[in-house]
Design an enzyme around this catalytic site. Structure first.
Site, short mmCIF file in Angstrom:
data_model
loop_
_atom_site.label_atom_id
_atom_site.label_comp_id
_atom_site.label_asym_id
_atom_site.label_seq_id
_atom_site.Cartn_x
_atom_site.Cartn_y
_atom_site.Cartn_z
N ASP A 13 24.58 -38.69 -9.52
CA ASP A 13 24.35 -37.58 -8.61
C ASP A 13 22.96 -37.72 -7.99
OD1 ASP A 13 24.82 -34.89 -7.50
OD2 ASP A 13 23.29 -34.28 -8.95
N ASP A 15 20.82 -34.77 -5.82
CA ASP A 15 19.93 -33.60 -5.91
C ASP A 15 19.88 -33.08 -7.35
OD1 ASP A 15 19.38 -33.10 -2.97
OD2 ASP A 15 21.57 -33.03 -2.98
N ASP A 173 23.55 -33.47 -13.23
CA ASP A 173 22.65 -32.42 -13.69
C ASP A 173 23.32 -31.06 -13.80
OD1 ASP A 173 22.86 -32.10 -10.83
OD2 ASP A 173 21.11 -30.78 -10.94
#
Length: 220
Positions: A13, A15, A173
């Site tokens: 991922d 961001d 995240d």
């Protein structure tokens, strides 16, 4: 988690996992809101709202400031304009990211970047922060008809990488990343410092958690 010697690839991922982009989001949203003569939003709101794509972020922001939904099209156009102008200016690569990506490549793993950010913005951001060369493919939220937490983008990334889902590590995240990985049949490791919609990250169903990307449990 059991350290696997069979991981062929990783899907990472963007961001909140590789780059802290909250500063970009806050700046661009507030530039957009100011132009529309609307109240601004703060970093706390943005942190719990990002991760589900630009459309969701903009609609949620308009709701947060009490704006009419009919303003969406104008807000979208202004947001795209401002984001293209400042992409990466207020963002920083998290500590350990370069080292972690390099270690995965040294272990022979092919890498894909998979984000719900629009693909064009993701590519520019990776290039500006010196991370683009690590990745064989980059897919944004507009690359497929569905986005994370749907498993489709992960399965498409596995196809592009030539790896089986069970041998492809998802690194993210948030619960979006974990839910998508579970549905796709990928193992999943979550970083502890990202943006998980305001919820405790360790409450998410994942195989392991790391405080830095260079702490991934690799066996090579």
């Amino acid at each position: 988690m059991v350290i696997s010697t069979d991981w062929q690839a990783a899907i990472v991922d963007l961001d909140g996992t590789m780059i802290d982009t909250l500063g970009d989001f806050v700046f661009v949203l507030n530039e957009t809101l100011t132009a529309l003569r609307l109240p601004n939003v703060d970093r706390t709101f943005v942190e719990r709202t990002v991760g589900k794509g630009s459309e969701h972020l903009i609609r949620s922001t308009l709701t947060e400031v009490g704006a009419a939904p009919a303003l969406y099209d104008e807000a979208w156009a202004r947001y795209q304009h401002h984001y293209a102008r400042v992409n990466g200016d207020h963002a920083e690569v998290f500590a350990g990211v370069n080292e972690g990506l390099l270690r995965m490549r040294e272990c022979g793993m092919k890498l894909a970047c998979l984000t719900n950010k629009p693909t064009a913005f993701a590519r520019v951001l990776l290039r500006r922060k010196g991370l683009e060369a690590y990745f064989s493919v980059v897919y944004g939220g507009d690359a497929f008809e569905r986005r994370k937490p749907d498993p489709l983008p992960l399965l498409k990334a596995c196809e592009a990488l030539g790896s089986e889902p069970a041998c492809t590590l998802m690194v993210g995240d948030s619960s979006n990343d974990a839910l998508a990985a579970r549905a796709a049949g990928c193992p999943v490791v979550l970083v502890t410092y990202g943006y998980n919609h305001g919820e405790p990250i360790r409450a998410v169903d994942a195989d392991a958690f790391v405080d830095r990307l260079d702490e991934l449990p690799l066996s090579c």
